[in-house]
Design a protein around this motif. Sequence first.
Motif, PDB file in Angstrom:
ATOM      1  N   LYS A  48       0.820  -1.208   0.000  1.00 30.02           N
ATOM      2  CA  LYS A  48       0.000   0.000   0.000  1.00 30.02           C
ATOM      3  C   LYS A  48       0.849   1.251   0.000  1.00 30.02           C
ATOM      4  N   ASP A  49       0.253   2.287  -0.513  1.00 35.23           N
ATOM      5  CA  ASP A  49       0.862   3.592  -0.408  1.00 35.23           C
ATOM      6  C   ASP A  49       0.535   4.132   0.988  1.00 35.23           C
ATOM      7  N   LEU A  50       1.584   4.470   1.724  1.00 32.85           N
ATOM      8  CA  LEU A  50       1.370   4.894   3.113  1.00 32.85           C
ATOM      9  C   LEU A  50       0.442   6.098   3.232  1.00 32.85           C
ATOM     10  N   GLU A  51       0.417   6.872   2.188  1.00 33.79           N
ATOM     11  CA  GLU A  51      -0.470   8.043   2.154  1.00 33.79           C
ATOM     12  C   GLU A  51      -1.910   7.663   2.499  1.00 33.79           C
ATOM     13  N   GLU A  52      -2.302   6.472   2.028  1.00 33.19           N
ATOM     14  CA  GLU A  52      -3.700   6.072   2.176  1.00 33.19           C
ATOM     15  C   GLU A  52      -3.971   5.288   3.451  1.00 33.19           C
ATOM     16  N   VAL A  53      -2.902   4.959   4.177  1.00 36.49           N
ATOM     17  CA  VAL A  53      -3.084   4.115   5.351  1.00 36.49           C
ATOM     18  C   VAL A  53      -3.412   4.986   6.550  1.00 36.49           C
ATOM     19  N   LYS A  54      -4.412   4.546   7.312  1.00 34.92           N
ATOM     20  CA  LYS A  54      -4.805   5.328   8.473  1.00 34.92           C
ATOM     21  C   LYS A  54      -3.912   4.985   9.661  1.00 34.92           C
ATOM     22  N   HIS A  55      -3.934   5.896  10.624  1.00 36.40           N
ATOM     23  CA  HIS A  55      -3.186   5.690  11.855  1.00 36.40           C
ATOM     24  C   HIS A  55      -3.627   4.380  12.511  1.00 36.40           C
ATOM     25  N   ASP A  56      -2.637   3.599  12.978  1.00 35.83           N
ATOM     26  CA  ASP A  56      -2.930   2.354  13.717  1.00 35.83           C
ATOM     27  C   ASP A  56      -3.394   1.201  12.832  1.00 35.83           C
ATOM     28  N   GLU A  57      -3.380   1.394  11.520  1.00 33.94           N
ATOM     29  CA  GLU A  57      -3.810   0.314  10.648  1.00 33.94           C
ATOM     30  C   GLU A  57      -2.638  -0.613  10.358  1.00 33.94           C
ATOM     31  N   ARG A  58      -2.981  -1.870  10.107  1.00 33.43           N
ATOM     32  CA  ARG A  58      -1.956  -2.832   9.732  1.00 33.43           C
ATOM     33  C   ARG A  58      -1.594  -2.605   8.274  1.00 33.43           C
ATOM     34  N   VAL A  59      -0.311  -2.691   8.000  1.00 35.74           N
ATOM     35  CA  VAL A  59       0.101  -2.379   6.648  1.00 35.74           C
ATOM     36  C   VAL A  59       1.302  -3.236   6.248  1.00 35.74           C
ATOM     37  N   THR A  60       1.396  -3.499   4.949  1.00 42.61           N
ATOM     38  CA  THR A  60       2.587  -4.171   4.441  1.00 42.61           C
ATOM     39  C   THR A  60       3.301  -3.212   3.503  1.00 42.61           C
ATOM     40  N   VAL A  61       4.568  -2.974   3.761  1.00 42.01           N
ATOM     41  CA  VAL A  61       5.324  -2.099   2.856  1.00 42.01           C
ATOM     42  C   VAL A  61       6.641  -2.754   2.475  1.00 42.01           C
ATOM     43  N   GLU A  62       7.127  -2.325   1.315  1.00 38.57           N
ATOM     44  CA  GLU A  62       8.417  -2.810   0.865  1.00 38.57           C
ATOM     45  C   GLU A  62       9.319  -1.589   0.729  1.00 38.57           C
ATOM     46  N   GLY A  63      10.573  -1.691   1.239  1.00 42.04           N
ATOM     47  CA  GLY A  63      11.427  -0.519   1.152  1.00 42.04           C
ATOM     48  C   GLY A  63      12.894  -0.877   1.256  1.00 42.04           C
ATOM     49  N   LYS A  64      13.715   0.168   1.223  1.00 46.26           N
ATOM     50  CA  LYS A  64      15.159  -0.046   1.303  1.00 46.26           C
ATOM     51  C   LYS A  64      15.686   0.413   2.654  1.00 46.26           C
ATOM     52  N   VAL A  65      16.532  -0.410   3.252  1.00 44.08           N
ATOM     53  CA  VAL A  65      17.113  -0.059   4.552  1.00 44.08           C
ATOM     54  C   VAL A  65      17.975   1.193   4.375  1.00 44.08           C
ATOM     55  N   ARG A  80      15.120  -4.093  21.610  1.00 44.90           N
ATOM     56  CA  ARG A  80      14.417  -3.244  20.665  1.00 44.90           C
ATOM     57  C   ARG A  80      15.399  -2.877  19.569  1.00 44.90           C
ATOM     58  N   LEU A  81      15.007  -3.167  18.342  1.00 45.78           N
ATOM     59  CA  LEU A  81      15.868  -2.883  17.205  1.00 45.78           C
ATOM     60  C   LEU A  81      15.170  -1.843  16.325  1.00 45.78           C
ATOM     61  N   THR A  82      15.858  -0.775  15.990  1.00 45.58           N
ATOM     62  CA  THR A  82      15.231   0.210  15.102  1.00 45.58           C
ATOM     63  C   THR A  82      16.144   0.521  13.921  1.00 45.58           C
ATOM     64  N   PHE A  83      15.509   0.781  12.800  1.00 45.73           N
ATOM     65  CA  PHE A  83      16.285   1.262  11.651  1.00 45.73           C
ATOM     66  C   PHE A  83      15.369   2.100  10.763  1.00 45.73           C
ATOM     67  N   ARG A  84      15.970   2.888   9.890  1.00 42.79           N
ATOM     68  CA  ARG A  84      15.190   3.733   8.995  1.00 42.79           C
ATOM     69  C   ARG A  84      14.950   2.976   7.696  1.00 42.79           C
ATOM     70  N   LEU A  85      13.738   3.127   7.170  1.00 45.67           N
ATOM     71  CA  LEU A  85      13.388   2.427   5.937  1.00 45.67           C
ATOM     72  C   LEU A  85      12.825   3.443   4.945  1.00 45.67           C
ATOM     73  N   LEU A  86      13.317   3.388   3.731  1.00 48.56           N
ATOM     74  CA  LEU A  86      12.831   4.312   2.710  1.00 48.56           C
ATOM     75  C   LEU A  86      11.752   3.616   1.883  1.00 48.56           C
ATOM     76  N   VAL A  87      10.517   4.101   2.003  1.00 47.11           N
ATOM     77  CA  VAL A  87       9.391   3.519   1.275  1.00 47.11           C
ATOM     78  C   VAL A  87       8.806   4.606   0.391  1.00 47.11           C
ATOM     79  N   GLY A  88       9.070   4.521  -0.893  1.00 44.27           N
ATOM     80  CA  GLY A  88       8.602   5.590  -1.778  1.00 44.27           C
ATOM     81  C   GLY A  88       9.169   6.920  -1.308  1.00 44.27           C
ATOM     82  N   ARG A  89       8.267   7.844  -1.032  1.00 47.40           N
ATOM     83  CA  ARG A  89       8.716   9.150  -0.577  1.00 47.40           C
ATOM     84  C   ARG A  89       8.904   9.175   0.936  1.00 47.40           C
TER      85      ARG A  89
END
Length: 682
Positions: A48-65, A80-89
């Motif tokens: 999905k395009d994150l633009e269209e996803v509402k707060h707290d909704e489950r989502v699947t995205v593909e991106g680059k670390v 706790r592991l965190t990293f930045r992911l680039l998904v579209g914009r």
Amino acid sequence: MKNRLAEPISNLKGVGEETEHLLNDVGIYTIDDLLEYFPYRYDDNSLKDLEEVKHDERVTVEGKVHSEPALTYFGKKRSRLTFRLLVGRYLLTVICFNRPYFKNKLSIDSTVTVTGKWDKHRQTITVQELTFGPKQALAGIEPIYSVKGKLTIKGMRKFISLALKEYLGDVNEILPSVLLQKYKLQTRKDALKTIHHPNRQDELKQARRRFVYEEFLLFQLKMQVLRKVQREQSKGIMHEFAENRLEQFIESLPFPLTNAQSRVINEIMMDMKSPFRMNRLLQGDVGSGKTVVAAIAIYAAILSGYQGALMVPTEILAEQHAESLVTLFEPFNINVALLTSSIKGKRRRELLDKVKNNEVQLLIGTHALIQDEVNFHKLGLVITDEQHRFGVEQRRMLREKGENTDVLFMTATPIPRTLAITAFGEMDVSVIDELPAGRKSIETYWVKPTMLERILAFIEKEVSKGRQAYVICPLIEESDKLDVQNALDVHSMLNINFQGRYKVGLMHGRLSSDEKDTVMRSFSQNEVNILVSTTVVEVGVNVPNATTMVIYDAERFGLSQLHQLRGRVGRGSEQSYCILLADPKSETGKERMKIMTETNDGFVLSERDLELRGPGDFFGKKQSGMPIFKVADMVHDYRALEVARQDAVELVRSQAFWEDEKYEGLRIFITETGILDGEKLD
Ligand code: ADP
Ligand code: MG
């Protein structure tokens, strides 16, 4: 050519008797019904395009670390592991709990697919699933149908697929191509296919968009055609009167009219003088001064030789109106009478005779006014006050009572425009959007019920200055089911508290109308200082010396009801206060209290109320006349509604709509509604 879509569903392969019954149970009888049985939601397993996803909704995205993963431990096992992911914009932060082993597998610029909860505010996804590499085969968007009994979603999908295969070719376009092109809408065929079998979200959105517009346009066309038919098929009264005499009346009022009042009066006068019947809704916030507008309209009708009727929902309100209108009309030799249920026997007969002989020119009362026993000499105008709960059908019935009588509906519940043009789409609407000058806005406070001591002190302070207070309770007496304040208990509590100093009155729906009358009269004459009441005082009651409104268990009331109650104060020149005693548990409840403290503007409140409650609930359970849309949502799709409304107005007005071939689809629809033959509107 007979439309194949009207065939029964039993004509569909695989639909035997049992299945037919199952489908009938969810309201599907014909192929058409089946094709228009839209999914109520979709399961989306696609990216999905994150633009269209509402707060707290489950989502699947593909991106680059995009950053080195950072790992922190809490104790031995938790991490706790965190990293930045680039998904579209989007550059977002991915959070994985207790999966420290991901750290070494995540290299910068590598592709990962993440499923988890999207926090729109923080721009984070908390991982439920993470796979390395691009998303595997797309599972797509699955339609979910509402089903019942033995009918399964899978079964529904199968029947609909079959129907699409067999019958899609027979689906006709109903919208003219000018409109399809103007709004870049999918054809009905494409949209039907997509709404059941969407491949992508954007495609689904387009299909939905088409049906939203179609639904709104068809509904608004119905309304506009009904309006046209009502106007043209009913000969109206062309009221004629000497303008200067109406001017004299307006000048006799104790105040100058507000601009909004003048504008609205002009609109009403145009209707009354026109050869068409008036069918107008007058909206104005509490205290905006609708009563004098009504009086002026009635005077115009009387000047042109007709009688007027003012219909209100309660007897208290009828009495109040009668009182103030008698005063207004006295110098003009107009006979005003009140008809209530307590007027019986000989007095009633005499009164009804006077109405029949035109000795009474203005009759005020409840619904009883337009019942069979009441015969007017020449009824020229009916005004209903505070009747926002009327549905389309009831409004029609009222209009049919009088012959060609002009009708004006007044409401103090400002209705958000989207609802107004839907629920009252066949009417003309006037709005008083301005309060008389010099009104102080009411200060509203929301407090916890535990602060009772301070509230009593507050009431005392106001009452000691000679002002009066209302105390509203949701119930009359104690209830074992509900833990809320009742009027009887609060009345005796206040009585004890203010004993010997102030008089506390009690008012509720179980009193006889004589008793109510007595209580109300002594309150309006300031013999009673504090009035404990249920919501019977909600509508219209006018005691300008009352400056304090305390509402117990305020969370039990809707926003518009609270606003109505609050509107009982702030009617004079003194500063007024509204105190909401509430301890709401739900977020909506808290939100309601907060909104009340933030605005006094009924239109703002009604918009917020609509957002909180949704269109179905807005008018309360009694409301009829709200259409049910399959796809469209009046709140969400309000822009489409405005556009469709405007298009419908223009279409119905144009010659082409009634003659041109390209509008045939729409004309067939209108013919089928029966409006043109004066049949019932559903
Ligand atoms: P509502 O629209 O709630 O029915 P009312 O007609 O009861 O309001 O008017 C509220 C109060 O405002 C009344 O006391 C009325 O006399 C007064 N009022 C109405 N119009 C004006 C005006 N133009 N200027 C000053 N006061 C007005
Ligand atoms: Mg009023």
